[in-house]
Design a protein around this motif. Structure first.
Motif, PDB file in Angstrom:
ATOM      1  N   UNK A 215      29.590  -0.522  11.302  1.00  0.00           N
ATOM      2  CA  UNK A 215      29.099  -0.167  12.691  1.00  0.00           C
ATOM      3  C   UNK A 215      27.925   0.723  12.512  1.00  0.00           C
ATOM      4  N   UNK A 216      26.916  -0.039  13.043  1.00  0.00           N
ATOM      5  CA  UNK A 216      25.493   0.221  13.056  1.00  0.00           C
ATOM      6  C   UNK A 216      25.221   1.825  13.247  1.00  0.00           C
ATOM      7  N   UNK A 217      25.706   2.254  14.442  1.00  0.00           N
ATOM      8  CA  UNK A 217      25.629   3.636  14.965  1.00  0.00           C
ATOM      9  C   UNK A 217      26.143   4.580  13.891  1.00  0.00           C
ATOM     10  N   UNK A 218      27.203   4.325  13.539  1.00  0.00           N
ATOM     11  CA  UNK A 218      27.894   5.231  12.803  1.00  0.00           C
ATOM     12  C   UNK A 218      26.721   5.582  11.342  1.00  0.00           C
ATOM     13  N   UNK A 219      26.185   4.402  10.716  1.00  0.00           N
ATOM     14  CA  UNK A 219      25.199   4.594  10.013  1.00  0.00           C
ATOM     15  C   UNK A 219      24.046   5.363  10.317  1.00  0.00           C
ATOM     16  N   UNK A 220      23.685   4.988  11.504  1.00  0.00           N
ATOM     17  CA  UNK A 220      22.459   5.647  12.148  1.00  0.00           C
ATOM     18  C   UNK A 220      22.879   7.326  12.237  1.00  0.00           C
ATOM     19  N   UNK A 221      24.129   7.636  12.623  1.00  0.00           N
ATOM     20  CA  UNK A 221      24.460   9.093  12.807  1.00  0.00           C
ATOM     21  C   UNK A 221      24.525   9.586  11.402  1.00  0.00           C
ATOM     22  N   UNK A 222      25.041   8.951  10.363  1.00  0.00           N
ATOM     23  CA  UNK A 222      25.289   9.619   9.020  1.00  0.00           C
ATOM     24  C   UNK A 222      23.807   9.627   8.711  1.00  0.00           C
ATOM     25  N   UNK A 223      22.972   8.766   8.571  1.00  0.00           N
ATOM     26  CA  UNK A 223      21.768   8.842   8.125  1.00  0.00           C
ATOM     27  C   UNK A 223      20.831  10.070   8.816  1.00  0.00           C
ATOM     28  N   UNK A 224      20.815  10.346  10.022  1.00  0.00           N
ATOM     29  CA  UNK A 224      20.362  11.365  10.763  1.00  0.00           C
ATOM     30  C   UNK A 224      20.888  12.718  10.350  1.00  0.00           C
ATOM     31  N   UNK A 225      22.182  12.844  10.238  1.00  0.00           N
ATOM     32  CA  UNK A 225      22.506  14.168   9.535  1.00  0.00           C
ATOM     33  C   UNK A 225      21.991  14.299   8.234  1.00  0.00           C
ATOM     34  N   UNK A 226      22.009  13.323   7.477  1.00  0.00           N
ATOM     35  CA  UNK A 226      21.453  13.689   6.069  1.00  0.00           C
ATOM     36  C   UNK A 226      20.070  13.906   6.044  1.00  0.00           C
ATOM     37  N   UNK A 227      19.084  13.483   6.839  1.00  0.00           N
ATOM     38  CA  UNK A 227      17.699  13.550   7.111  1.00  0.00           C
ATOM     39  C   UNK A 227      17.503  15.241   7.598  1.00  0.00           C
ATOM     40  N   UNK A 228      18.783  15.773   8.438  1.00  0.00           N
ATOM     41  CA  UNK A 228      18.629  17.152   8.772  1.00  0.00           C
ATOM     42  C   UNK A 228      18.984  18.073   7.592  1.00  0.00           C
TER      43      UNK A 228
END
Length: 124
Positions: free
Chosen positions: A12-25
């Motif tokens: 699910x793309x939006x989950x990968x996007x969510x995880x990526x943003x949290x890791x960037x933070x």
């Protein structure tokens, strides 16, 4: 600067996007670089795992071509130090597999909880 690497596996793309943003933070919070690779299937993850060792892999348990248990098996067979977390909306379905993982996260997960759990997995 210290570097870490994370493999995210979810179809699910939006989950990968969510995880990526949290890791960037988390990168900003820690002042370190975290390389992120993503895969949307067991097969895509297998190709990435063959080419590098990750500090952490966070895998969805329900994928179009298999399960997170398939991925943890591939990682464990390779040896190494990768810590693996399962992320699933149905943890009770995979109770028998929980011993193969270093952590087990239930969806939905709050960004703060995801960040804390990832930090623990990365041991930073």
């Amino acid at each position: 600067m210290e570097r870490k690497s994370v493999l995210l596996v979810d179809d699910i793309g939006f989950i990968l996007e969510f995880e990526t943003k949290v890791i960037e933070a988390l990168e900003k919070d820690l002042g370190m670089k975290i390389d992120i690779d993503t895969a949307d299937s067991v097969e895509a993850a297998k190709d990435l795992i063959a080419g590098r060792e990750y500090d952490v892999a966070i895998v969805d348990m329900n994928l179009p071509d298999g399960t997170g248990s398939d991925i943890v098996s591939i990682i464990r067979e390779k040896g190494g130090r990768t810590r693996v977390a399962a992320l699933t909306i149905y943890p009770e379905r995979y109770e028998e597999d929980q011993g193969n993982f270093d952590a087990y996260f239930k969806k939905p997960i709050l960004p703060t909880v995801f960040k804390e759990n990832l930090r623990a997995l990365l041991q930073v």
